[in-house]
Write a protein that holds these residues in place. Structure first.
Motif, PDB file in Angstrom:
ATOM      1  N   PHE A  58       0.836  -1.201   0.000  1.00 47.94           N
ATOM      2  CA  PHE A  58       0.000   0.000   0.000  1.00 47.94           C
ATOM      3  C   PHE A  58       0.870   1.251   0.000  1.00 47.94           C
ATOM      4  O   PHE A  58       0.627   2.200  -0.753  1.00 47.94           O
ATOM      5  N   ARG A  59       1.896   1.243   0.831  1.00 50.82           N
ATOM      6  CA  ARG A  59       2.794   2.406   0.923  1.00 50.82           C
ATOM      7  C   ARG A  59       3.489   2.663  -0.409  1.00 50.82           C
ATOM      8  O   ARG A  59       3.564   3.791  -0.882  1.00 50.82           O
ATOM      9  N   ASN A  60       3.991   1.619  -1.033  1.00 53.18           N
ATOM     10  CA  ASN A  60       4.702   1.765  -2.301  1.00 53.18           C
ATOM     11  C   ASN A  60       3.794   2.288  -3.407  1.00 53.18           C
ATOM     12  O   ASN A  60       4.192   3.131  -4.213  1.00 53.18           O
ATOM     13  N   GLN A  61       2.561   1.807  -3.443  1.00 51.17           N
ATOM     14  CA  GLN A  61       1.660   2.132  -4.547  1.00 51.17           C
ATOM     15  C   GLN A  61       0.907   3.441  -4.346  1.00 51.17           C
ATOM     16  O   GLN A  61       0.534   4.094  -5.324  1.00 51.17           O
ATOM     17  N   HIS A  62       0.684   3.844  -3.095  1.00 46.60           N
ATOM     18  CA  HIS A  62      -0.260   4.943  -2.852  1.00 46.60           C
ATOM     19  C   HIS A  62       0.301   6.127  -2.068  1.00 46.60           C
ATOM     20  O   HIS A  62      -0.398   7.132  -1.919  1.00 46.60           O
ATOM     21  N   ILE A  63       1.526   6.005  -1.554  1.00 46.44           N
ATOM     22  CA  ILE A  63       2.083   7.072  -0.730  1.00 46.44           C
ATOM     23  C   ILE A  63       3.459   7.457  -1.262  1.00 46.44           C
ATOM     24  O   ILE A  63       4.278   6.589  -1.570  1.00 46.44           O
ATOM     25  N   GLY A  64       3.708   8.757  -1.377  1.00 47.35           N
ATOM     26  CA  GLY A  64       5.028   9.258  -1.743  1.00 47.35           C
ATOM     27  C   GLY A  64       5.629  10.024  -0.574  1.00 47.35           C
ATOM     28  O   GLY A  64       4.908  10.601   0.246  1.00 47.35           O
ATOM     29  N   PHE A  65       6.952  10.031  -0.504  1.00 42.85           N
ATOM     30  CA  PHE A  65       7.649  10.727   0.590  1.00 42.85           C
ATOM     31  C   PHE A  65       8.744  11.624   0.028  1.00 42.85           C
ATOM     32  O   PHE A  65       9.454  11.252  -0.915  1.00 42.85           O
ATOM     33  N   VAL A  66       8.870  12.798   0.626  1.00 39.90           N
ATOM     34  CA  VAL A  66       9.997  13.690   0.358  1.00 39.90           C
ATOM     35  C   VAL A  66      10.576  14.088   1.717  1.00 39.90           C
ATOM     36  O   VAL A  66       9.839  14.578   2.575  1.00 39.90           O
ATOM     37  N   PHE A  67      11.884  13.878   1.882  1.00 33.29           N
ATOM     38  CA  PHE A  67      12.528  14.151   3.164  1.00 33.29           C
ATOM     39  C   PHE A  67      13.488  15.326   3.045  1.00 33.29           C
ATOM     40  O   PHE A  67      13.890  15.722   1.945  1.00 33.29           O
ATOM     41  N   GLN A  68      13.871  15.864   4.181  1.00 32.76           N
ATOM     42  CA  GLN A  68      14.740  17.033   4.197  1.00 32.76           C
ATOM     43  C   GLN A  68      16.075  16.765   3.512  1.00 32.76           C
ATOM     44  O   GLN A  68      16.596  17.621   2.798  1.00 32.76           O
TER      45      GLN A  68
END
Length: 217
Positions: A76-86
């Motif tokens: 679910f995380r891979n397909q539906h959530i994106g992350f951008v970090f500092q």
């Protein structure tokens, strides 16, 4: 589309989040604003499935994500959530294009499909001349744009960004926030952004203020 219900988080005797309720609609740009130690990054990690609440529930697109376990949650995380970090979190041994492609390959896309999607995003973000450069050969702003492209490569429901402008100079900070606004216009992308910068927060549709683990709006 992203709903938090009575979210609490406790580490030993320290209660960091004290009953957070929030709702974020598709296509919104929402900033979470607060001083260091207010609980904003902890909240973001819980909303993004990187941590579990001590109490409460997170629902993304009608899916209660803290009820998912193991491979279900990872998928679910891979397909539906994106992350951008500092600090970008780009893999130093891979090029900009390869870094951007990785989430697509993990999702099971064919090489050509993942590459085409990555090329489209990197070109849109003005990086078509930097595809074969590794992170050490990119400026801070360029690295952050690669990280944004990587976050978008699987067309996620929502992108969570944790102090994404915190490692950039003022010019690149402004450009990054303007980029989020442009991406919302182009792709109707939802962004939830943790920041301590009031000026940048003003560019969002809405700001959630957290003080000592509670929303004070």
């Amino acid at each position: 589309m992203v709903v938090g219900q009575n979210i609490e988080k406790q580490f030993g005797d320290l209660k960091v989040l004290k009953g957070i309720d929030l709702s974020i609609e598709k296509g919104e740009i929402v900033t979470i604003l607060g001083a260091s130690g207010a609980g904003k990054t902890t909240l973001l990690q819980i909303l993004g499935s990187l941590d579990q609440p001590s109490k409460g529930e997170v629902i993304i697109n009608n899916t209660p994500i803290n009820r998912l376990t193991g491979n279900q949650l990872a998928k679910f995380r891979n397909q539906h959530i994106g992350f951008v970090f500092q600090f970008h979190q780009l893999l130093p041994e891979f090029t900009a294009l390869e870094n951007c492609m990785l989430p697509g390959l993990i999702a099971g896309r064919k090489d050509k499909e993942a590459q085409d999607r990555a090329l489209k995003l990197l070109s849109y973000l003005g990086l078509s001349e930097r595809l074969d450069h590794k992170p050490a050969e990119l400026s801070g702003g360029e690295k952050q744009r690669v990280a944004v492209a990587r976050a978008l490569v699987n067309d996620p429901l929502v992108v969570f960004a944790d102090e994404p402008s915190g490692n950039l100079d003022s010019k690149n900070q402004e450009e990054l926030m303007d980029l989020f606004v442009d991406l919302r216009k182009q792709f109707n992308q939802t962004f939830v952004i943790v920041t301590h910068d009031q000026h940048l927060a003003e560019k969002a549709d809405r700001t959630i203020h957290i003080v000592d683990g509670v929303i004070v709006d």
